[in-house]
Design an enzyme around this catalytic site. Sequence first.
Site, short mmCIF file in Angstrom:
data_model
loop_
_atom_site.label_atom_id
_atom_site.label_comp_id
_atom_site.label_asym_id
_atom_site.label_seq_id
_atom_site.Cartn_x
_atom_site.Cartn_y
_atom_site.Cartn_z
N LYS A 298 0.85 -1.20 0.00
CA LYS A 298 0.00 0.00 0.00
C LYS A 298 0.88 1.25 0.00
CE LYS A 298 -3.77 -2.52 2.13
NZ LYS A 298 -4.47 -2.96 3.35
N GLN B 152 -4.47 -1.74 9.83
CA GLN B 152 -4.42 -3.03 9.14
C GLN B 152 -5.06 -4.11 10.03
OE1 GLN B 152 -3.28 -3.56 5.90
NE2 GLN B 152 -4.12 -5.62 6.17
N ASP C 37 -10.53 3.13 4.68
CA ASP C 37 -10.76 1.69 4.54
C ASP C 37 -12.26 1.37 4.60
OD1 ASP C 37 -9.11 -0.38 3.93
OD2 ASP C 37 -8.64 -0.95 6.00
#
Length: 291
Positions: free
Chosen positions: A53, A97, A120
């Site tokens: 990412k 994450q 996200d």
Amino acid sequence: MTAQLIDGNAIAKAIHDELTQEVAALKARGVTPGLATVLVGDNTASQTYVRMKQKRCGEVGIYSEGHELPANVTQEEVEALVRKLNADPAINGILVQLPLPDHLDEEAILSAISLEKDVDGFHPINIGRLAMKGREALFAPCTPAGVIELLDRTGLPIAGKEAVVLGRSNIVGLPVSMLLLKRDATVTICHSRSRDLPAITRRADILVAAVGRAEMVKADWVKPGAVVIDVGINRVDDPSVKRGYRLVGDVDFESVKEVAGWLTPVPGGVGPMTIAMLLKNTVTAAKRACK
Ligand code: NDP
């Protein structure tokens, strides 16, 4: 029939190229989009995802900074970091994450992320808005949003279609079902307790497979001409290759390609879209912040 392939690599590259131009235009106005990643513990798969990412951010010109916390970090320490990033004007998107170690309260940590920086798309309010009629999430989760983008950019209509989603997880199955519903598909969601899956999946004009079971969907599960989107990424042993395994999807590609009208390969289908949509969400957040 041989299915036409939906090339996720090419579509993701087109998105990256568009974002590179958008970021350059933002920078010319003095705005640099910024993404902060938060990685807890030493899960090697998570480390690889976060590195990827950050690398892609660099390629399109997005500033990124990584925060790595030890596996035994406390709830308070993670939430304090998120609050600090919420207040940092150089950061437009915050990505924690997942999965987090068991001792941490995932929902509380995701809830601490500012809605405007939830690139996200997992903040409970964003997920709630995704599920509600007449409400819009500020951001949709990246893999599900990538599925919709693949359909849109291939010119495949969604409204009025019969869509079947295999899987109901919080990160893929459920949000992709909500996105399809928002786009006026008639949606059926299947899971491990569903009965006679092939009878259900054969009704689908659009079949999304997100179960994590290697090559589960066979040719006789698929309606001729259907659009089949394979989200699954599974390792199967393969002594003929150097690393000892290969990646396959949840769809039996070789047999299904003879029946489906459109099909995503694995790898090279949905996979590359996840990061593309994360970058897109980050640029969207930066544009909203400088309005
Ligand atoms: P989960 O394990 O969280 O969820 C799997 C879902 O499939 C569950 O809802 C489960 O049902 C259902 N399921 C499992 N086995 C069966 C079965 N035999 N019949 C019917 N339903 C079944 O997985 P994820 O949603 O996180 O991931 C799904 C796949 O997508 C994985 O292969 C993963 O690697 C991949 N993935 C790919 C991404 C990408 O970027 N391309 C991103 C994220 C995931 P129940 O709820 O009843 O347990």
